[in-house]
Design a protein around this motif. Sequence first.
Motif, mmCIF file in Angstrom:
data_model
loop_
_atom_site.group_PDB
_atom_site.id
_atom_site.type_symbol
_atom_site.label_atom_id
_atom_site.label_comp_id
_atom_site.label_asym_id
_atom_site.label_seq_id
_atom_site.Cartn_x
_atom_site.Cartn_y
_atom_site.Cartn_z
ATOM 1 N N UNK A 5 -3.691 9.851 0.150
ATOM 2 C CA UNK A 5 -4.969 8.862 -0.356
ATOM 3 C C UNK A 5 -5.612 8.455 1.143
ATOM 4 N N UNK A 6 -6.878 8.633 1.333
ATOM 5 C CA UNK A 6 -7.499 8.293 2.602
ATOM 6 C C UNK A 6 -7.314 6.848 3.210
ATOM 7 N N UNK A 7 -7.046 5.866 2.062
ATOM 8 C CA UNK A 7 -6.712 4.579 2.395
ATOM 9 C C UNK A 7 -5.114 4.519 3.246
ATOM 10 N N UNK A 8 -4.506 5.116 2.850
ATOM 11 C CA UNK A 8 -2.964 5.307 3.358
ATOM 12 C C UNK A 8 -2.916 6.048 4.533
ATOM 13 N N UNK A 9 -3.559 7.186 4.845
ATOM 14 C CA UNK A 9 -3.480 8.017 5.750
ATOM 15 C C UNK A 9 -3.203 7.391 7.233
ATOM 16 N N UNK A 38 0.716 -1.122 -0.062
ATOM 17 C CA UNK A 38 0.038 -0.053 -0.173
ATOM 18 C C UNK A 38 0.859 1.262 0.145
ATOM 19 N N UNK A 39 2.098 1.302 0.657
ATOM 20 C CA UNK A 39 2.789 2.538 0.837
ATOM 21 C C UNK A 39 3.343 2.723 -0.709
ATOM 22 N N UNK A 40 3.608 1.639 -1.461
ATOM 23 C CA UNK A 40 4.139 1.916 -2.717
ATOM 24 C C UNK A 40 3.093 1.907 -3.662
#
Length: 180
Positions: free
Chosen positions: A21-25, A13-15
């Motif tokens: 992105x709200x998913x990565x926050x 997910x980090x890449x």
Amino acid sequence: MNEFSIVCRILGTLFNRAPQDPVLQPVITMIAEGKLKPVWPLEQDALLDRLQQESVLSAIEADYQALFTGESAGVAVCRSDYTDKDESEIRQFLVERGMPVSDAPVDQFGSLVLAASWLEDQAAEDEVQAQIKLFDEYLLPWCGQFLGKVEAHATSGFYRTLAIMTREALQALREELDID
């Protein structure tokens, strides 16, 4: 979800997603607050400390855009950019295992790491062999080039550290597959 799957999901997910992105926050917040380190299953404390120190969102966002997006991206993200093979073989491999795929390229680095998590979570009878094939044929042969370019082109310590951390994690995860 087990430790193997969690590591793959976080790194993939980090890449695979932009920092805003709200998913990565929530992941970025965990890193910035030092909350990922206590639950990280691999012995990478020094790298997690460095990642935390370098987790200034504006710098991470600018670096992500320069590294991975647009025509002037500093680093190509697809296996097909590093080998003479197109993504159709990987697509077929994932579809045969029941993984839902979109029209987007499935040979992006982050997507392949996420696919390893998906294979782990499905717990199919041939799950370990499928993961070994994913690592040995579709991910490891070119990830060193990719991660090296991330290290070389990153302007923030975040992505340089993430590249080192990911390289070590993928090696450890692949070794774990031989133990299972």
